[in-house]
Structures are given as structure tokens and as C-alpha cells.
Design a protein around this motif. Structure first.
Motif, PDB file in Angstrom:
ATOM      1  N   GLU A  56       0.549  -1.549   0.383  1.00 44.00           N
ATOM      2  CA  GLU A  56       0.160  -0.040   0.054  1.00 44.00           C
ATOM      3  C   GLU A  56       0.737   1.125   0.228  1.00 44.00           C
ATOM      4  OE1 GLU A  56      -2.592  -0.574   3.330  1.00 44.00           O
ATOM      5  OE2 GLU A  56      -3.135  -1.992   2.666  1.00 44.00           O
ATOM      6  N   ASN A  57       0.152   2.083   0.122  1.00 42.57           N
ATOM      7  CA  ASN A  57       1.134   3.855  -0.730  1.00 42.57           C
ATOM      8  C   ASN A  57       1.124   4.232   1.046  1.00 42.57           C
ATOM      9  OD1 ASN A  57       2.378   5.990  -1.053  1.00 42.57           O
ATOM     10  ND2 ASN A  57       0.472   7.103  -1.722  1.00 42.57           N
ATOM     11  N   GLN A  58       2.385   3.568   1.763  1.00 42.87           N
ATOM     12  CA  GLN A  58       2.564   4.014   3.535  1.00 42.87           C
ATOM     13  C   GLN A  58       3.451   5.376   3.456  1.00 42.87           C
ATOM     14  OE1 GLN A  58       3.651  -0.078   5.011  1.00 42.87           O
ATOM     15  NE2 GLN A  58       4.977   0.423   2.542  1.00 42.87           N
ATOM     16  N   LYS A  59       2.740   6.464   4.026  1.00 37.84           N
ATOM     17  CA  LYS A  59       3.151   7.741   4.583  1.00 37.84           C
ATOM     18  C   LYS A  59       3.389   8.145   5.427  1.00 37.84           C
ATOM     19  CE  LYS A  59       0.021   9.718   1.061  1.00 37.84           C
ATOM     20  NZ  LYS A  59      -0.923  10.495   0.798  1.00 37.84           N
ATOM     21  N   ILE A  60       4.693   8.715   5.703  1.00 34.60           N
ATOM     22  CA  ILE A  60       4.838   9.673   7.320  1.00 34.60           C
ATOM     23  C   ILE A  60       4.371  10.992   6.910  1.00 34.60           C
ATOM     24  CG2 ILE A  60       6.507  10.292   8.108  1.00 34.60           C
ATOM     25  CD1 ILE A  60       7.921   7.227   7.756  1.00 34.60           C
ATOM     26  N   LYS A  61       3.990  11.833   7.701  1.00 35.17           N
ATOM     27  CA  LYS A  61       3.228  12.947   7.900  1.00 35.17           C
ATOM     28  C   LYS A  61       4.773  13.349   8.621  1.00 35.17           C
ATOM     29  CE  LYS A  61       0.398  14.885   6.634  1.00 35.17           C
ATOM     30  NZ  LYS A  61      -1.428  15.965   6.878  1.00 35.17           N
ATOM     31  N   PHE A  62       5.541  14.909   8.224  1.00 34.36           N
ATOM     32  CA  PHE A  62       6.799  15.654   9.316  1.00 34.36           C
ATOM     33  C   PHE A  62       6.040  16.473   8.878  1.00 34.36           C
ATOM     34  CE2 PHE A  62      10.790  17.626   9.540  1.00 34.36           C
ATOM     35  CZ  PHE A  62      11.321  18.387  10.076  1.00 34.36           C
ATOM     36  N   VAL A  63       5.693  16.545  10.643  1.00 32.43           N
ATOM     37  CA  VAL A  63       5.315  18.168  11.209  1.00 32.43           C
ATOM     38  C   VAL A  63       6.225  19.191  11.341  1.00 32.43           C
ATOM     39  CG1 VAL A  63       3.275  19.645  12.090  1.00 32.43           C
ATOM     40  CG2 VAL A  63       2.535  17.693  11.677  1.00 32.43           C
ATOM     41  N   ILE A  64       6.554  19.739  10.485  1.00 38.53           N
ATOM     42  CA  ILE A  64       7.135  21.278  11.556  1.00 38.53           C
ATOM     43  C   ILE A  64       6.116  22.520  11.436  1.00 38.53           C
ATOM     44  CG2 ILE A  64       8.441  22.780  10.738  1.00 38.53           C
ATOM     45  CD1 ILE A  64       9.334  21.583   7.704  1.00 38.53           C
ATOM     46  N   MET A  65       6.592  22.894  13.561  1.00 44.91           N
ATOM     47  CA  MET A  65       5.655  22.904  13.793  1.00 44.91           C
ATOM     48  C   MET A  65       6.246  24.485  14.403  1.00 44.91           C
ATOM     49  SD  MET A  65       2.983  23.229  15.950  1.00 44.91           S
ATOM     50  CE  MET A  65       1.920  21.896  15.988  1.00 44.91           C
ATOM     51  N   ASN A  66       6.100  25.395  14.368  1.00 43.10           N
ATOM     52  CA  ASN A  66       6.246  26.863  14.424  1.00 43.10           C
ATOM     53  C   ASN A  66       5.761  27.735  15.545  1.00 43.10           C
ATOM     54  OD1 ASN A  66       8.222  26.573  13.129  1.00 43.10           O
ATOM     55  ND2 ASN A  66       8.182  27.801  11.197  1.00 43.10           N
ATOM     56  N   LYS A  67       5.956  28.355  16.582  1.00 37.66           N
ATOM     57  CA  LYS A  67       5.013  28.816  17.811  1.00 37.66           C
ATOM     58  C   LYS A  67       4.941  30.803  17.424  1.00 37.66           C
ATOM     59  CE  LYS A  67       4.480  28.095  21.444  1.00 37.66           C
ATOM     60  NZ  LYS A  67       4.540  27.324  23.210  1.00 37.66           N
ATOM     61  N   ALA A 118      -2.339   9.573   7.468  1.00 46.36           N
ATOM     62  CA  ALA A 118      -0.511   8.571   7.546  1.00 46.36           C
ATOM     63  C   ALA A 118      -0.304   8.210   8.229  1.00 46.36           C
ATOM     64  CB  ALA A 118       0.571  10.532   8.188  1.00 46.36           C
ATOM     65  N   ASP A 119       0.526   7.139   8.156  1.00 44.85           N
ATOM     66  CA  ASP A 119       0.789   5.679   8.899  1.00 44.85           C
ATOM     67  C   ASP A 119       1.230   6.068  10.083  1.00 44.85           C
ATOM     68  OD1 ASP A 119      -0.240   3.335   7.583  1.00 44.85           O
ATOM     69  OD2 ASP A 119       0.718   4.891   5.650  1.00 44.85           O
ATOM     70  N   GLY A 120       2.157   7.246  10.296  1.00 45.71           N
ATOM     71  CA  GLY A 120       2.314   7.875  11.808  1.00 45.71           C
ATOM     72  C   GLY A 120       2.977   9.079  11.301  1.00 45.71           C
ATOM     73  N   LEU A 121       3.456  10.141  12.685  1.00 44.41           N
ATOM     74  CA  LEU A 121       3.687  11.511  12.030  1.00 44.41           C
ATOM     75  C   LEU A 121       5.335  11.591  13.434  1.00 44.41           C
ATOM     76  CD1 LEU A 121       1.599  13.801  12.109  1.00 44.41           C
ATOM     77  CD2 LEU A 121       1.283  13.593  14.164  1.00 44.41           C
ATOM     78  N   LEU A 122       5.900  12.655  12.654  1.00 44.15           N
ATOM     79  CA  LEU A 122       6.962  12.947  13.150  1.00 44.15           C
ATOM     80  C   LEU A 122       7.254  14.076  13.436  1.00 44.15           C
ATOM     81  CD1 LEU A 122      10.491  11.977  10.778  1.00 44.15           C
ATOM     82  CD2 LEU A 122       9.735  11.354  13.479  1.00 44.15           C
ATOM     83  N   LEU A 123       6.815  14.277  14.980  1.00 40.56           N
ATOM     84  CA  LEU A 123       6.824  16.358  15.312  1.00 40.56           C
ATOM     85  C   LEU A 123       7.645  17.074  15.445  1.00 40.56           C
ATOM     86  CD1 LEU A 123       4.824  18.081  15.770  1.00 40.56           C
ATOM     87  CD2 LEU A 123       4.830  17.594  18.231  1.00 40.56           C
ATOM     88  N   LEU A 124       8.120  17.671  14.174  1.00 42.06           N
ATOM     89  CA  LEU A 124       9.600  18.747  15.179  1.00 42.06           C
ATOM     90  C   LEU A 124       9.609  19.383  16.522  1.00 42.06           C
ATOM     91  CD1 LEU A 124      12.348  19.532  13.687  1.00 42.06           C
ATOM     92  CD2 LEU A 124      11.588  21.292  13.064  1.00 42.06           C
ATOM     93  N   GLY A 125      10.099  19.381  17.090  1.00 42.89           N
ATOM     94  CA  GLY A 125       9.653  19.727  18.754  1.00 42.89           C
ATOM     95  C   GLY A 125      10.288  21.087  18.896  1.00 42.89           C
ATOM     96  N   THR A 126      10.927  21.561  18.709  1.00 45.99           N
ATOM     97  CA  THR A 126      12.628  22.073  18.157  1.00 45.99           C
ATOM     98  C   THR A 126      11.777  23.653  19.373  1.00 45.99           C
ATOM     99  OG1 THR A 126      13.360  21.657  16.567  1.00 45.99           O
ATOM    100  CG2 THR A 126      13.896  23.638  17.621  1.00 45.99           C
ATOM    101  N   GLU A 127      10.603  24.182  19.290  1.00 47.29           N
ATOM    102  CA  GLU A 127      10.264  25.554  19.226  1.00 47.29           C
ATOM    103  C   GLU A 127       8.834  24.953  20.158  1.00 47.29           C
ATOM    104  OE1 GLU A 127       8.885  28.446  17.172  1.00 47.29           O
ATOM    105  OE2 GLU A 127      11.116  28.754  16.478  1.00 47.29           O
ATOM    106  N   LEU A 128       8.292  23.990  21.270  1.00 46.95           N
ATOM    107  CA  LEU A 128       7.542  23.505  22.257  1.00 46.95           C
ATOM    108  C   LEU A 128       7.802  23.188  22.854  1.00 46.95           C
ATOM    109  CD1 LEU A 128       5.774  20.852  19.721  1.00 46.95           C
ATOM    110  CD2 LEU A 128       5.967  22.518  19.831  1.00 46.95           C
TER     111      LEU A 128
END
Length: 339
Positions: A56-67, A118-128
């Protein structure tokens, strides 16, 4: 019905962790027990459904979170980090989708992130901050948070070992004979900067030195901002007839390079040792070349993807905190203290 690791564990009379070890060929389990568990997994159709999932078309979503956008941006650090994520996703057969979003008052981030796509989520937590993590509980898909780590939080974190790395580079300045060491910190605080300051303070304390509050300069975390703010700080030190520390630890390279320019203008007759953190490309080409902490950004990104895919494919419900070590790149900005 989908077969998960806990189903196999119940059938085999072992823990889910033991099943995960058997399936992923990890140590800590006898070969006899491994084969018995694998047979049960095959009989239950676990591997058949994994093969179907791979087609299947497997997806990972990379979320760049800016505060605020004060640290995260189009910089060499984050470019290399994304390159590592892209490389590992490609190698392991996952499509990468990059999403930019913000955390604002009265805004539900899941409305824009849509983790269910998405199958899974990567979250950029630098500013969190720790409180921001509440929005990511029970999102329904595996999650790994990248470039920050918080205590007592049930999430997976992959980050730099900021505290130990800062400790090591400050210890190198001490080994060069420096006893009066200041810190150049950011006016915009993130968890990484706080961890680096803790490492700085621990090194000072462990070597029976004293940190004075007036030797902490607060500057904007940009090249121009750190240059301007450091000039103001140095001018106030001169006006008050206060001695300048013989060395400074800056919490990142942008800050170090901007501050270095200000120090050269104000203190041109006496070179002050300055070190940074990140080893961005400019660090090698500024004057003098900057001694800094080298972070393998590509490896950091790849490790985050590997952990996320492990959670996706094994339904691993455990939480880990992975801290990556660093190396010190010594260049001309660090000098032996002369009496």
C-alpha cells in the motif's frame, strides 16, 4: 480482523515485548522460543498482513511546528535534518509529506495536521514547550517527537544530548586555562537552549568555578540580532568598568558568529575565546573559524524515522527517549588562556 502483537503475546503466553524481540530478531530471547513465537505469528496471519501493508501507499507526515519562528527556519541545521528524514523514508519505502503549522490560541492543530491521513507522525518539537504536548495525546497514529525531550512525558523523543554536549565543550575551555567563562544565551528560550545552559552550569560547578549573572549576555538568535545585542552588552560592560570574561559559550552557532563580530569590534586588542553549538557550514569560514559542537543532523533525522517505522510496523506501545551524542570540532576561536 487485524492481528496485533498483543494478540500473538496472549496466544504464546509471553509479553508483547518478547514478541517484538522475536519478530525483529533482537537479543534477549532464546532461539527456541523465537521460533515458537514466529510460528504462532505465521499461523495467525500476522506476516501476511504486513506484506499487504507494504504494497500500500505508506505515508509518514513530518510536521514542522512553528510557535514564533524565532529558531525554526530555512537554516542549514533544519535542511540537513530534513535531508536525513527524506533519505530514510525513501530507503524504507515510505512517502514523506511535510506539513508546516503553528500553535495559536483557540486553534486546534489537528484540524490542519490531520494525522489520520498518514501511517505515522514525526513532529519537530524544537520550539515546543511541555504544555504544548497535550494537543498530541491520543492522536490515533504512532508519533515520534524530534529535536526536543521533556521529562515525565509518555512520548517517544529523538534529540541531541544537549546537556552533556555543552558540558564537554565548556570543559574543553577550562582545560585551555579559562576560569572566567560567560554564556551568550537567546532572548527567545527553547528547551534545547535551557538544556545547554544546564550543561554549562554543571561544568562550571564541577570544576569549582563560579558563574556570575552579569556574564550572561542575552541576544536575539539571529546573526544580525546577536551582533547588535552583543554590542550593547559589551558597551555596557565597558561603561560600568566591568572585566570581560576570557571565554564565552554560545548556545548556538548563529549567536556565536554574530557575537564574535561584536567582540572583535569592541575588544579588538584582546581576542576572547568563543565556542558555539551545531557546526553550521558558516562556522568553518567565519573569522576566526569557530570551535563548536558538531551535530550529525542527517543521522538525527534518520534515527527518528527508524523509530517511527518501528512503532508503525510492530505496534510498539513503549516510549523511549533517544539522545544522540556529538563531537567537538576544534578551530581557531578557542585559545589557550595566557596569564
Amino acid at each position: 480482523m487485524k492481528v496485533v502483537i498483543s494478540d500473538i503475546a496472549r496466544q504464546a503466553g509471553v509479553s508483547s515485548g518478547t514478541v517484538s524481540n522475536a519478530i525483529n530478531n533482537r537479543k534477549g530471547i532464546s532461539e527456541q522460543k523465537r521460533q515458537a513465537i514466529l510460528k504462532i505469528a505465521r499461523d495467525m496471519g500476522y506476516f501476511d498482513q504486513r506484506e499487504i501493508k507494504k504494497t500500500e501507499n505508506q505515508k509518514i507526515k513530518f510536521v514542522i511546528m512553528n510557535k514564533q519562528g524565532n529558531v525554526v527556519g530555512d537554516t542549514p541545521f533544519f535542511s540537513e535534518l530534513i535531508r536525513g528524514i527524506e533519505m530514510e523514508c525513501s530507503t524504507l519505502g515510505y512517502e514523506l509529506v511535510i506539513s508546516h503549522t503553528t500553535l495559536a490560541l483557540n486553534e486546534e492543530p489537528m484540524d490542519t495536521i490531520r494525522p489520520e491521513m498518514a501511517d505515522g507522525l514525526l513532529l519537530l518539537g524544537t520550539e515546543l514547550e511541555k504544555a504544548d504536548l497535550d494537543a498530541f495525546r491520543d492522536i490515533g497514529v504512532p508519533l515520534v517527537i524530534l529535536d526536543t525531550v521533556f521529562n515525565a512525558q509518555d512520548f517517544d523523543f529523538v534529540a541531541i544530548n544537549n546537556r552533556d554536549s555543552a558540558y564537554q565543550i565548556v570543559e574543553k575551555m577550562i582545560a585551555k586555562g579559562h576560569r572566567d567563562i560567560g554564556i551568550i544565551n537567546s532572548t527567545f528560550q527553547i528547551n534545547n537552549f535551557r538544556e545547554r545552559k544546564q550543561g554549562f552550569l554543571q561544568a562550571i560547578q564541577d570544576h569549582d568555578l563560579i558563574h556570575y549573572e552579569e556574564t550572561e549576555a542575552l541576544v536575539e538568535p539571529t546573526l544580525e540580532g546577536s551582533y547588535q545585542d552583543m554590542k550593547i552588552y559589551l558597551e555596557s560592560m565597558v561603561a560600568d568598568n566591568r572585566p570581560l570574561p576570557s571565554a564565552f559559550f554560545a548556545v548556538n552557532d548563529n549567536i556565536a558568529i554574530g557575537a564574535m563580530k561584536a567582540i572583535k569590534e569592541i575588544q579588538s586588542s584582546n581576542q576572547v575565546t568563543i565556542v558555539g553549538f551545531d557546526d553550521i557550514p558558516l562556522a568553518e569560514f567565519c573569522s576566526p573559524p569557530l570551535t563548536t559542537v558538531k551535530v550529525d543532523k542527517v543521522y538525527l533525522g534518520r534515527q527518528a524515522v527508524r523509530r517511527l517505522i518501528e512503532k508503525i510496523t510492530t505496534e510498539d506501545t513503549n516510549h523511549i527517549k533517544m539522545l544522540l551524542g556529538t563531537t567537538i570540532v576544534e578551530r581557531e576561536s578557542i585559545q589557550i588562556k595566557k596569564d
